[in-house]
Design a protein around this motif. Structure first.
Motif, mmCIF file in Angstrom:
data_model
loop_
_atom_site.group_PDB
_atom_site.id
_atom_site.type_symbol
_atom_site.label_atom_id
_atom_site.label_comp_id
_atom_site.label_asym_id
_atom_site.label_seq_id
_atom_site.Cartn_x
_atom_site.Cartn_y
_atom_site.Cartn_z
ATOM 1 N N ASP A 90 3.941 4.048 6.367
ATOM 2 C CA ASP A 90 4.381 2.747 6.858
ATOM 3 C C ASP A 90 3.392 2.141 7.870
ATOM 4 N N ALA A 91 2.147 2.607 7.844
ATOM 5 C CA ALA A 91 1.159 2.110 8.809
ATOM 6 C C ALA A 91 0.905 0.616 8.605
ATOM 7 N N PHE A 92 0.600 -0.061 9.695
ATOM 8 C CA PHE A 92 0.245 -1.478 9.614
ATOM 9 C C PHE A 92 -1.002 -1.672 8.750
ATOM 10 N N ASN A 93 -1.058 -2.800 8.050
ATOM 11 C CA ASN A 93 -2.286 -3.258 7.366
ATOM 12 C C ASN A 93 -2.836 -2.233 6.372
ATOM 13 N N ASN A 94 -1.934 -1.538 5.678
ATOM 14 C CA ASN A 94 -2.396 -0.480 4.768
ATOM 15 C C ASN A 94 -2.162 -0.831 3.298
ATOM 16 N N GLU A 95 -2.084 -2.131 2.997
ATOM 17 C CA GLU A 95 -1.859 -2.555 1.611
ATOM 18 C C GLU A 95 -3.113 -2.298 0.767
ATOM 19 N N PHE A 96 -2.889 -1.858 -0.450
ATOM 20 C CA PHE A 96 -4.001 -1.622 -1.358
ATOM 21 C C PHE A 96 -4.482 -2.929 -1.973
ATOM 22 N N THR A 97 -5.766 -2.990 -2.247
ATOM 23 C CA THR A 97 -6.342 -4.129 -2.955
ATOM 24 C C THR A 97 -6.288 -3.833 -4.447
ATOM 25 N N LYS A 98 -5.822 -4.781 -5.225
ATOM 26 C CA LYS A 98 -5.732 -4.566 -6.669
ATOM 27 C C LYS A 98 -7.130 -4.655 -7.283
ATOM 28 N N TYR B 206 -15.842 1.266 -0.689
ATOM 29 C CA TYR B 206 -15.114 1.942 -1.760
ATOM 30 C C TYR B 206 -14.931 3.433 -1.475
ATOM 31 N N HIS B 207 -13.729 3.903 -1.752
ATOM 32 C CA HIS B 207 -13.332 5.293 -1.517
ATOM 33 C C HIS B 207 -14.226 6.237 -2.321
ATOM 34 N N TRP B 208 -14.476 7.413 -1.773
ATOM 35 C CA TRP B 208 -15.375 8.375 -2.424
ATOM 36 C C TRP B 208 -14.747 9.060 -3.628
ATOM 37 N N ALA B 209 -13.407 9.191 -3.644
ATOM 38 C CA ALA B 209 -12.745 9.935 -4.715
ATOM 39 C C ALA B 209 -11.869 9.056 -5.600
ATOM 40 N N GLU B 210 -11.201 8.093 -5.009
ATOM 41 C CA GLU B 210 -10.315 7.213 -5.770
ATOM 42 C C GLU B 210 -11.067 5.931 -6.152
ATOM 43 N N PRO B 211 -10.866 5.408 -7.358
ATOM 44 C CA PRO B 211 -11.591 4.216 -7.802
ATOM 45 C C PRO B 211 -10.978 2.924 -7.236
ATOM 46 N N ASN C 250 -7.270 -2.028 4.635
ATOM 47 C CA ASN C 250 -7.689 -2.489 5.964
ATOM 48 C C ASN C 250 -7.428 -1.432 7.029
ATOM 49 N N ARG C 251 -6.375 -0.639 6.872
ATOM 50 C CA ARG C 251 -6.120 0.410 7.863
ATOM 51 C C ARG C 251 -7.198 1.476 7.813
ATOM 52 N N GLU C 252 -7.652 1.813 6.616
ATOM 53 C CA GLU C 252 -8.747 2.780 6.492
ATOM 54 C C GLU C 252 -10.026 2.230 7.111
ATOM 55 N N ARG C 253 -10.276 0.947 6.892
ATOM 56 C CA ARG C 253 -11.445 0.311 7.510
ATOM 57 C C ARG C 253 -11.305 0.309 9.033
ATOM 58 N N ALA C 254 -10.086 0.079 9.511
ATOM 59 C CA ALA C 254 -9.842 0.071 10.956
ATOM 60 C C ALA C 254 -10.092 1.450 11.560
ATOM 61 N N ARG C 255 -9.777 2.488 10.808
ATOM 62 C CA ARG C 255 -10.057 3.837 11.304
ATOM 63 C C ARG C 255 -11.558 4.063 11.458
ATOM 64 N N THR D 154 -3.703 -12.969 7.144
ATOM 65 C CA THR D 154 -3.725 -12.604 5.731
ATOM 66 C C THR D 154 -4.594 -11.362 5.552
ATOM 67 N N LYS D 155 -4.473 -10.714 4.416
ATOM 68 C CA LYS D 155 -5.254 -9.503 4.176
ATOM 69 C C LYS D 155 -6.746 -9.794 4.268
ATOM 70 N N GLU D 156 -7.163 -10.950 3.774
ATOM 71 C CA GLU D 156 -8.580 -11.309 3.811
ATOM 72 C C GLU D 156 -9.022 -11.611 5.244
#
Length: 349
Positions: free
Chosen positions: A209-217, A280-285, A290-295, A308-310
């Motif tokens: 349930d982390a903030f800003n963790n929506e996946f990009t299609k 782009y993630h190393w293992a998943e395509p 945004n949360r991963e980028r924030a980390r 907005t996500k963008e």
């Protein structure tokens, strides 16, 4: 001594977070938020929510070129990460001739008006070479002329434990009538840190349930392309089938569809995202959330970006890494407190 900090071009608060969380062995020396300004409305909302939720009126949404600074409260310190678009080595490097090139002058204007005890200014590494080096020389001269001893340094944040290859020029200035000398903090105390992007993103796992963790299609074609690209490779270094190759003339930008190498720091997080410039993630395509980028920018998971996500992607990419800013602010506090610390010579003469 408590330093009241004013910020111009504050962004979402990477510098602000580093400032108010800076802590040294003398608790009498710390930094508090006084006011901030940015031209982007969503960015201001993010800053208010995370940095000064009890004083939202101290964040001014306004274009600095028309902003009336006379309404601002007194400050003891100033930070300004003036827009870097015209100095970036990725861009056209218009320098002083670009739309954003002269915005640093508003930082100089604030120094003249408020005469803070010290300041921190931030920009991209490309600033040093813009306009054949004349832009950087001019900026340093103006900062010196308004009464400050300046120490510029090109910080390679990955050397300071940040899980990202990010090189930024930070200029620290101390008012000439103050007998305090700033020393560039050494990266030595941080070399033991695990700053791989895998460690940053996976340890600990990001809450569902982390903030800003929506996946990009991702489109089917992008997923297929990424499945051919190995960690650390991009669309031009991978062996792609003919139908997945990019028909790009001219420069083959290394970050196009580039997958992270999990055993190294990330490549530079930017505000862009179109045309294969997501990270782009190393293992998943897929692209990072945004949360991963924030980390990768060392924002805590409790940090909520508004927009907005963008827009959030842009906010994160434009920010200074929280922990990187914190290290430099702690060095400044140590200087004023008279506490010695590991330091190095500036790499900019």
């Amino acid at each position: 001594m408590i330093f009241r900090l004013g910020e111009l071009f504050c962004g979402p608060g990477g510098i602000g977070w580093g400032a108010i969380n800076a802590s040294i062995n003398n608790p009498n020396y710390r930094i508090i938020h006084q006011w901030a300004n940015d031209y982007d409305e969503s960015t201001c909302k993010t800053y208010r929510y995370n940095i000064c939720p009890n004083a939202p009126e101290t964040v001014y949404h306004a274009d600095i070129r028309t902003f009336d600074m006379s309404q601002l409260a007194p400050i003891d310190a100033l930070a300004f990460g003036f827009p870097c678009n015209d100095y970036s080595v990725v861009g056209e490097q218009k320098g002083m001739d670009g739309t954003f090139g002269s915005l640093y002058t508003y930082g100089v204007k604030a120094l003249k008006k408020f005469k803070p005890m010290w300041f921190l200014a931030e920009n991209v590494g490309g600033l040093k070479s813009a306009n054949n080096g004349h832009a950087f020389t001019k900026i340093l001269e103006e900062l010196h002329t308004v009464g400050y001893t300046v120490t510029p340094h090109l910080y390679k944040f990955e050397d300071y434990g940040i899980p990202q290859t990010r090189h930024r020029i930070i200029i620290v200035g101390i008012r000439n009538d103050i007998s305090v000398k700033f020393n560039v903090p050494s990266p030595a105390p941080f070399t033991h840190l695990n700053n791989t992007c895998r460690n940053a993103i996976e340890n600990p796992p990001i809450p569902q349930d982390a903030f800003n963790n929506e996946f990009t299609k991702q489109s089917d074609q992008v997923v297929r392309r990424l499945n051919y690209i190995k960690p650390g490779q991009n669309a031009f270094t991978a062996e792609l089938p003919e139908d997945l190759r990019l028909n790009v003339k001219g420069a083959k930008i290394s970050q196009i569809y580039k997958r992270l190498d999990p055993n190294k720091p990330s490549y530079t997080v930017t505000g862009s995202g179109g045309g294969g410039t997501h990270i782009y993630h190393w293992a998943e395509p897929r692209a990072l959330t945004n949360r991963e980028r924030a980390r990768l920018q060392t924002f805590p998971d409790t940090y909520k970006f508004i927009g907005t996500k963008e827009n959030v992607r842009k906010q994160i990419g434009m920010a200074v890494p929280c922990n990187g800013a914190k290290i430099i602010f702690e060095a400044i506090l140590n200087c004023f407190a008279g506490i010695t610390y590991n330091s190095i010579e500036s790499n900019i003469n």
